[in-house]
Scaffold this motif. Structure first.
Motif, PDB file in Angstrom:
ATOM      1  N   UNK A  26       0.809  -1.206   0.000  1.00 42.91           N
ATOM      2  CA  UNK A  26       0.000   0.000   0.000  1.00 42.91           C
ATOM      3  C   UNK A  26       0.840   1.253   0.000  1.00 42.91           C
ATOM      4  N   UNK A  27       2.037   1.175  -0.598  1.00 41.56           N
ATOM      5  CA  UNK A  27       2.945   2.314  -0.690  1.00 41.56           C
ATOM      6  C   UNK A  27       3.158   2.664  -2.157  1.00 41.56           C
ATOM      7  N   UNK A  28       3.729   3.826  -2.403  1.00 45.18           N
ATOM      8  CA  UNK A  28       4.081   4.182  -3.769  1.00 45.18           C
ATOM      9  C   UNK A  28       5.403   3.510  -4.132  1.00 45.18           C
ATOM     10  N   UNK A  29       5.628   3.297  -5.421  1.00 47.07           N
ATOM     11  CA  UNK A  29       6.877   2.678  -5.846  1.00 47.07           C
ATOM     12  C   UNK A  29       8.092   3.519  -5.466  1.00 47.07           C
ATOM     13  N   UNK A  30       8.049   4.874  -5.622  1.00 46.51           N
ATOM     14  CA  UNK A  30       9.200   5.663  -5.189  1.00 46.51           C
ATOM     15  C   UNK A  30       9.517   5.481  -3.704  1.00 46.51           C
ATOM     16  N   UNK A  31       8.479   5.339  -2.867  1.00 51.75           N
ATOM     17  CA  UNK A  31       8.712   5.135  -1.439  1.00 51.75           C
ATOM     18  C   UNK A  31       9.416   3.807  -1.200  1.00 51.75           C
ATOM     19  N   UNK A  32       8.977   2.752  -1.885  1.00 54.15           N
ATOM     20  CA  UNK A  32       9.627   1.443  -1.756  1.00 54.15           C
ATOM     21  C   UNK A  32      11.076   1.521  -2.205  1.00 54.15           C
ATOM     22  N   UNK A  33      11.328   2.198  -3.314  1.00 52.71           N
ATOM     23  CA  UNK A  33      12.701   2.347  -3.819  1.00 52.71           C
ATOM     24  C   UNK A  33      13.578   3.057  -2.802  1.00 52.71           C
ATOM     25  N   UNK A 154       1.697   8.976  -1.400  1.00 47.13           N
ATOM     26  CA  UNK A 154       0.682   9.568  -2.275  1.00 47.13           C
ATOM     27  C   UNK A 154       0.614   8.782  -3.577  1.00 47.13           C
ATOM     28  N   UNK A 155      -0.606   8.440  -3.987  1.00 44.15           N
ATOM     29  CA  UNK A 155      -0.803   7.777  -5.278  1.00 44.15           C
ATOM     30  C   UNK A 155      -1.973   8.426  -6.006  1.00 44.15           C
ATOM     31  N   UNK A 156      -1.857   8.656  -7.325  1.00 45.53           N
ATOM     32  CA  UNK A 156      -3.026   9.111  -8.095  1.00 45.53           C
ATOM     33  C   UNK A 156      -4.143   8.077  -7.984  1.00 45.53           C
ATOM     34  N   UNK A 157      -5.344   8.536  -7.671  1.00 45.72           N
ATOM     35  CA  UNK A 157      -6.475   7.637  -7.466  1.00 45.72           C
ATOM     36  C   UNK A 157      -7.463   7.679  -8.616  1.00 45.72           C
ATOM     37  N   UNK A 158      -7.866   8.894  -8.994  1.00 45.90           N
ATOM     38  CA  UNK A 158      -8.996   9.019  -9.926  1.00 45.90           C
ATOM     39  C   UNK A 158      -8.941  10.392 -10.574  1.00 45.90           C
ATOM     40  N   UNK A 271      -3.973   9.316  -0.069  1.00 49.99           N
ATOM     41  CA  UNK A 271      -2.829   9.706   0.762  1.00 49.99           C
ATOM     42  C   UNK A 271      -2.919   9.035   2.125  1.00 49.99           C
ATOM     43  N   UNK A 272      -1.787   8.557   2.622  1.00 51.17           N
ATOM     44  CA  UNK A 272      -1.690   8.070   3.993  1.00 51.17           C
ATOM     45  C   UNK A 272      -0.313   8.421   4.537  1.00 51.17           C
ATOM     46  N   UNK A 273      -0.112   8.199   5.812  1.00 46.02           N
ATOM     47  CA  UNK A 273       1.205   8.436   6.391  1.00 46.02           C
ATOM     48  C   UNK A 273       2.116   7.268   6.016  1.00 46.02           C
ATOM     49  N   UNK A 274       3.312   7.561   5.573  1.00 53.08           N
ATOM     50  CA  UNK A 274       4.266   6.519   5.205  1.00 53.08           C
ATOM     51  C   UNK A 274       4.555   5.639   6.412  1.00 53.08           C
ATOM     52  N   UNK A 275       4.476   4.329   6.181  1.00 56.29           N
ATOM     53  CA  UNK A 275       4.737   3.394   7.264  1.00 56.29           C
ATOM     54  C   UNK A 275       3.534   3.061   8.102  1.00 56.29           C
ATOM     55  N   UNK A 276       2.372   3.636   7.777  1.00 58.85           N
ATOM     56  CA  UNK A 276       1.155   3.321   8.523  1.00 58.85           C
ATOM     57  C   UNK A 276       0.598   1.994   8.008  1.00 58.85           C
ATOM     58  N   UNK A 277       0.795   0.928   8.785  1.00 59.10           N
ATOM     59  CA  UNK A 277       0.547  -0.417   8.263  1.00 59.10           C
ATOM     60  C   UNK A 277      -0.581  -1.154   8.979  1.00 59.10           C
ATOM     61  N   UNK A 278      -1.503  -0.432   9.626  1.00 61.56           N
ATOM     62  CA  UNK A 278      -2.623  -1.129  10.242  1.00 61.56           C
ATOM     63  C   UNK A 278      -3.401  -1.895   9.168  1.00 61.56           C
ATOM     64  N   UNK A 279      -3.914  -3.077   9.512  1.00 54.68           N
ATOM     65  CA  UNK A 279      -4.617  -3.895   8.501  1.00 54.68           C
ATOM     66  C   UNK A 279      -5.749  -3.156   7.815  1.00 54.68           C
ATOM     67  N   UNK A 280      -6.539  -2.376   8.577  1.00 54.02           N
ATOM     68  CA  UNK A 280      -7.686  -1.714   7.959  1.00 54.02           C
ATOM     69  C   UNK A 280      -7.250  -0.648   6.957  1.00 54.02           C
ATOM     70  N   UNK A 281      -6.095  -0.032   7.196  1.00 54.68           N
ATOM     71  CA  UNK A 281      -5.592   0.976   6.258  1.00 54.68           C
ATOM     72  C   UNK A 281      -5.093   0.294   4.988  1.00 54.68           C
TER      73      UNK A 281
END
Length: 295
Positions: A26-33, A154-158, A271-281
């Motif tokens: 649930x992260x953006x590719x740049x964040x993973x990189x 941040x990811x483009x959604x719609x 948009x979410x906070x980076x590293x916010x990994x709760x299951x519901x998010x």
């Protein structure tokens, strides 16, 4: 060592792709990189060789993944188990623009209720929503502008497209070609707007007619659903998102006044906070990204 870096590394190792790992996390590719590079810098070792279509782990990466896998999996099971036994931790705090949230987001999130997720929604302008996200009042936000703050994923959604519409009685009074003289005929039609400053109407006029609108709004309403109701009732014309106006156009309650070569559009972002990994998010992020493809 930041556990998020290790978790991201292990997901990339298993997926064999930065893109697939980003979707899973649930992260953006740049964040993973960035996270992978950060771990490589901390270790002083290269972990992956980039190639077309994915990544190949180095020997160091294979050894690290083998040592970490069971431990991180066990840790996540413990955390998920704690969250599952505490209904309060299964609450998703969502914020977004009122119209898209009402028409699209809430119906899309409804299926999560069966999975034990509670959803709490709130509306607001983008700056206020992002401020709430950073402060921890929201877990997930749809923003009509791209936030630039650090620490956010941040990811483009719609991409919403806008249409100029009027009630049948007003449309009948207009010439067949409303672009004559830069759409001057439209200046005589009462305008329904969501603000005195004509935020959406101004964007449409600039794109479609290459000028600013000359009229003042006859009715100012707080949201686009109210604008839709007013125009259907015969109050005049307005610029609405196609997802909101489409059904009224199909049922001939509204008439599309103009079909420009370039339709005004606006990108919305998840948009979410980076590293916010709760299951519901995580599950809400993935679900909204998948559902938005059909909006």
């Amino acid at each position: 060592m930041n556990l998020d870096l290790l978790r991201t590394f292990l997901t990339v190792h298993r997926a064999g792709s930065l893109t697939k790992a980003a979707a899973h996390l649930g992260l953006s590719q740049p964040t993973v990189t960035v996270q992978v590079r950060s771990l490589e810098e901390k270790l002083g070792k290269q972990l992956f060789v980039r190639r077309a279509g994915g990544v190949t782990p180095t020997g160091v990466a294979d050894e690290l993944a083998g040592q970490l896998g069971l431990h991180l999996d066990a840790l996540e099971e413990v955390i998920d188990g704690v969250l599952a036994t505490d209904p309060g931790n299964q609450t998703l705090q969502f914020g977004g623009p009122p119209d898209l949230t009402t028409a699209k987001v809430i119906p899309a999130l409804a299926c999560l209720i069966e999975r034990g997720v509670r959803v709490r929604t709130s509306f607001g302008p983008p700056d206020q929503l992002i401020e709430g996200l950073v402060a921890g009042r929201h877990d997930l936000v749809v923003s009509t502008t791209r936030p630039r703050q650090a620490g956010l994923t941040v990811e483009p959604l719609f991409e919403e497209e806008f249409v100029l519409v009027a009630g049948v009685c007003w449309a009948a009074q207009l010439p067949d070609e409303v672009t004559t003289d830069g759409g001057a005929a439209l200046d005589q039609v009462p305008l329904v707007s969501i603000g005195e400053g004509l935020p959406i109407v101004g964007q449409y006029w600039t794109t479609a007619f290459n000028r600013q609108p000359r009229m003042r709004p006859a009715i100012v309403v707080p949201d686009l659903h109210a604008a839709l109701s007013a125009v259907i009732a015969g109050a005049g014309m307005s610029v609405l998102p196609t997802y909101l106006a489409a059904e009224a156009i199909r049922s001939e309650q509204l008439v599309r006044l103009y079909d420009p070569v370039i339709s005004p559009k606006n990108m919305l972002y998840l948009v979410t906070r980076t590293g916010l990994c709760q299951p519901q998010v995580k599950v809400a992020w993935r679900h909204l990204m998948a559902e938005a493809e059909y909006w």
